[in-house]
Design a protein around this motif. Structure first.
Motif, PDB file in Angstrom:
ATOM      1  N   TYR A 190       0.953  -1.412  -0.601  1.00 30.34           N
ATOM      2  CA  TYR A 190       0.222   0.065   0.665  1.00 30.34           C
ATOM      3  C   TYR A 190       0.523   1.279   0.118  1.00 30.34           C
ATOM      4  N   SER A 191       2.279   0.846  -0.712  1.00 30.19           N
ATOM      5  CA  SER A 191       2.515   2.152  -0.312  1.00 30.19           C
ATOM      6  C   SER A 191       2.896   2.992  -1.472  1.00 30.19           C
ATOM      7  N   PRO A 192       3.746   4.744  -1.818  1.00 31.61           N
ATOM      8  CA  PRO A 192       3.335   5.333  -2.907  1.00 31.61           C
ATOM      9  C   PRO A 192       4.018   4.988  -3.423  1.00 31.61           C
ATOM     10  N   ALA A 193       5.452   4.131  -3.577  1.00 29.99           N
ATOM     11  CA  ALA A 193       6.415   3.840  -4.801  1.00 29.99           C
ATOM     12  C   ALA A 193       5.531   2.605  -4.648  1.00 29.99           C
ATOM     13  N   SER A 194       4.935   1.919  -4.519  1.00 29.59           N
ATOM     14  CA  SER A 194       4.899   0.639  -5.186  1.00 29.59           C
ATOM     15  C   SER A 194       3.893   0.123  -5.954  1.00 29.59           C
ATOM     16  N   SER A 195       2.807   1.340  -6.312  1.00 25.86           N
ATOM     17  CA  SER A 195       1.419   1.625  -7.363  1.00 25.86           C
ATOM     18  C   SER A 195       1.708   2.664  -7.340  1.00 25.86           C
ATOM     19  N   ALA A 196       0.509   3.426  -8.079  1.00 23.38           N
ATOM     20  CA  ALA A 196       0.689   4.648  -9.273  1.00 23.38           C
ATOM     21  C   ALA A 196      -0.628   5.142  -8.058  1.00 23.38           C
ATOM     22  N   LEU A 197      -0.950   4.615  -7.241  1.00 21.30           N
ATOM     23  CA  LEU A 197      -2.161   5.456  -6.568  1.00 21.30           C
ATOM     24  C   LEU A 197      -1.773   4.455  -5.159  1.00 21.30           C
ATOM     25  N   TYR A 198      -1.336   5.903  -3.964  1.00 20.61           N
ATOM     26  CA  TYR A 198      -2.215   5.234  -2.326  1.00 20.61           C
ATOM     27  C   TYR A 198      -3.129   4.287  -2.223  1.00 20.61           C
ATOM     28  N   VAL A 199      -4.195   3.415  -2.172  1.00 26.92           N
ATOM     29  CA  VAL A 199      -5.327   2.765  -2.025  1.00 26.92           C
ATOM     30  C   VAL A 199      -6.036   3.897  -1.075  1.00 26.92           C
ATOM     31  N   ASP A 223      -2.382  19.223 -10.800  1.00 20.32           N
ATOM     32  CA  ASP A 223      -2.105  17.657 -11.080  1.00 20.32           C
ATOM     33  C   ASP A 223      -3.287  16.582 -11.022  1.00 20.32           C
ATOM     34  N   VAL A 224      -4.434  16.515 -12.444  1.00 18.56           N
ATOM     35  CA  VAL A 224      -5.466  16.312 -12.189  1.00 18.56           C
ATOM     36  C   VAL A 224      -5.443  14.441 -12.040  1.00 18.56           C
ATOM     37  N   GLY A 225      -4.010  13.816 -12.660  1.00 16.12           N
ATOM     38  CA  GLY A 225      -3.370  12.825 -12.698  1.00 16.12           C
ATOM     39  C   GLY A 225      -2.801  11.959 -11.249  1.00 16.12           C
ATOM     40  N   ALA A 226      -2.853  12.805 -10.150  1.00 15.44           N
ATOM     41  CA  ALA A 226      -2.098  12.524  -9.315  1.00 15.44           C
ATOM     42  C   ALA A 226      -3.188  12.385  -8.124  1.00 15.44           C
ATOM     43  N   HIS A 227      -3.983  13.179  -8.684  1.00 17.01           N
ATOM     44  CA  HIS A 227      -5.340  13.116  -6.670  1.00 17.01           C
ATOM     45  C   HIS A 227      -6.778  12.859  -7.810  1.00 17.01           C
ATOM     46  N   VAL A 228      -7.117  12.616  -8.438  1.00 17.58           N
ATOM     47  CA  VAL A 228      -8.229  12.031  -9.235  1.00 17.58           C
ATOM     48  C   VAL A 228      -7.905  10.514  -9.721  1.00 17.58           C
ATOM     49  N   PRO A 229      -9.122   9.758  -8.712  1.00 14.29           N
ATOM     50  CA  PRO A 229      -8.500   7.873  -9.436  1.00 14.29           C
ATOM     51  C   PRO A 229      -9.086   8.062 -10.720  1.00 14.29           C
ATOM     52  N   GLN A 230     -10.334   8.188 -11.034  1.00  9.99           N
ATOM     53  CA  GLN A 230     -10.965   8.016 -12.668  1.00  9.99           C
ATOM     54  C   GLN A 230      -9.285   8.064 -13.925  1.00  9.99           C
ATOM     55  N   ALA A 231      -8.382   8.850 -13.166  1.00 12.00           N
ATOM     56  CA  ALA A 231      -8.033   9.525 -14.399  1.00 12.00           C
ATOM     57  C   ALA A 231      -6.736   8.308 -14.357  1.00 12.00           C
ATOM     58  N   HIS A 232      -6.731   7.167 -14.114  1.00 13.37           N
ATOM     59  CA  HIS A 232      -5.700   6.097 -13.970  1.00 13.37           C
ATOM     60  C   HIS A 232      -6.830   4.882 -15.128  1.00 13.37           C
ATOM     61  N   ALA A 233      -6.821   4.468 -16.239  1.00  9.43           N
ATOM     62  CA  ALA A 233      -7.593   3.752 -16.943  1.00  9.43           C
ATOM     63  C   ALA A 233      -7.158   2.558 -16.950  1.00  9.43           C
ATOM     64  N   GLY A 234      -6.272   2.007 -16.549  1.00  8.48           N
ATOM     65  CA  GLY A 234      -5.730   0.457 -16.331  1.00  8.48           C
ATOM     66  C   GLY A 234      -4.495   0.804 -15.928  1.00  8.48           C
ATOM     67  N   ALA A 267       1.611  -0.256 -13.607  1.00  8.40           N
ATOM     68  CA  ALA A 267       1.817   1.175 -14.269  1.00  8.40           C
ATOM     69  C   ALA A 267       0.320   1.499 -14.374  1.00  8.40           C
ATOM     70  N   ALA A 268      -0.217   2.641 -13.940  1.00  7.67           N
ATOM     71  CA  ALA A 268      -1.278   2.618 -14.781  1.00  7.67           C
ATOM     72  C   ALA A 268      -1.172   3.459 -15.302  1.00  7.67           C
ATOM     73  N   ARG A 269      -2.150   4.028 -16.846  1.00  9.32           N
ATOM     74  CA  ARG A 269      -1.537   4.656 -17.752  1.00  9.32           C
ATOM     75  C   ARG A 269      -2.497   6.235 -16.825  1.00  9.32           C
ATOM     76  N   VAL A 270      -2.316   7.226 -17.098  1.00  8.54           N
ATOM     77  CA  VAL A 270      -3.316   8.526 -17.089  1.00  8.54           C
ATOM     78  C   VAL A 270      -3.604   9.282 -17.848  1.00  8.54           C
ATOM     79  N   SER A 271      -4.642   9.386 -18.073  1.00  4.69           N
ATOM     80  CA  SER A 271      -5.050   9.737 -18.942  1.00  4.69           C
ATOM     81  C   SER A 271      -5.982  11.427 -18.244  1.00  4.69           C
TER      82      SER A 271
END
Length: 140
Positions: free
Chosen positions: A18-27, A85-96, A102-106
């Motif tokens: 659950y750490s920020p370093a291991s995924s694009a979003l901190y759950v 930075d929308v991609g860093a704060h909005v979960p819906q920005a991470h498409a898949g 690693a998630a693509r940021v839209s």
């Protein structure tokens, strides 16, 4: 199951999962952000429906008010809370998820999530629009 774990104990998960370093979003932060964005979008939809009904707007002018209120709330949230930075704060920005999680940021999906143009918000807008219009303009 070993003796130290009870029947209702959670399975062991590593802290790095659950750490920020291991995924694009901190759950936990992403879940909190999603709840806050949903609340903001619902309130904006209900208040814009109330205003549309009080002003006596009909047809497309009422929906234009809904879209402009959604855009205004998205712009204010973007300016005040997203820090550009929308991609860093909005979960819906991470498409898949891509390779290695690693998630693509839209940005388009991020703005759509920020505006909250979902079915539940539209129905809340319609409920308040029809109700306030009926109370003010129909039952004079």
């Amino acid at each position: 199951m070993n003796a130290q774990q009870g029947a209702g104990a959670l399975p062991n998960t590593s802290a790095s999962q659950y750490s920020p370093a291991s995924s694009a979003l901190y759950v936990p932060a992403a879940a909190h952000n999603a709840r806050v964005l949903s609340s903001i979008a619902t309130l904006a939809a209900c208040f814009s429906g109330l205003v549309a009904g009080l002003l006596g707007l009909t047809n497309l002018s009422g929906f234009a008010l809904y879209l402009s209120a959604s855009l205004l709330s998205a712009l204010s949230t973007f300016a005040l809370k997203c820090h550009g930075d929308v991609g860093a704060h909005v979960p819906q920005a991470h498409a898949g998820a891509g390779p290695l999680g690693a998630a693509r940021v839209s940005r388009v999906r991020g703005w759509a999530g920020l505006m909250g143009l979902g079915q539940e918000n539209l129905l809340g807008f319609l409920l308040f629009w029809i109700g306030s219009y009926a109370l003010i303009h129909v039952y004079d």
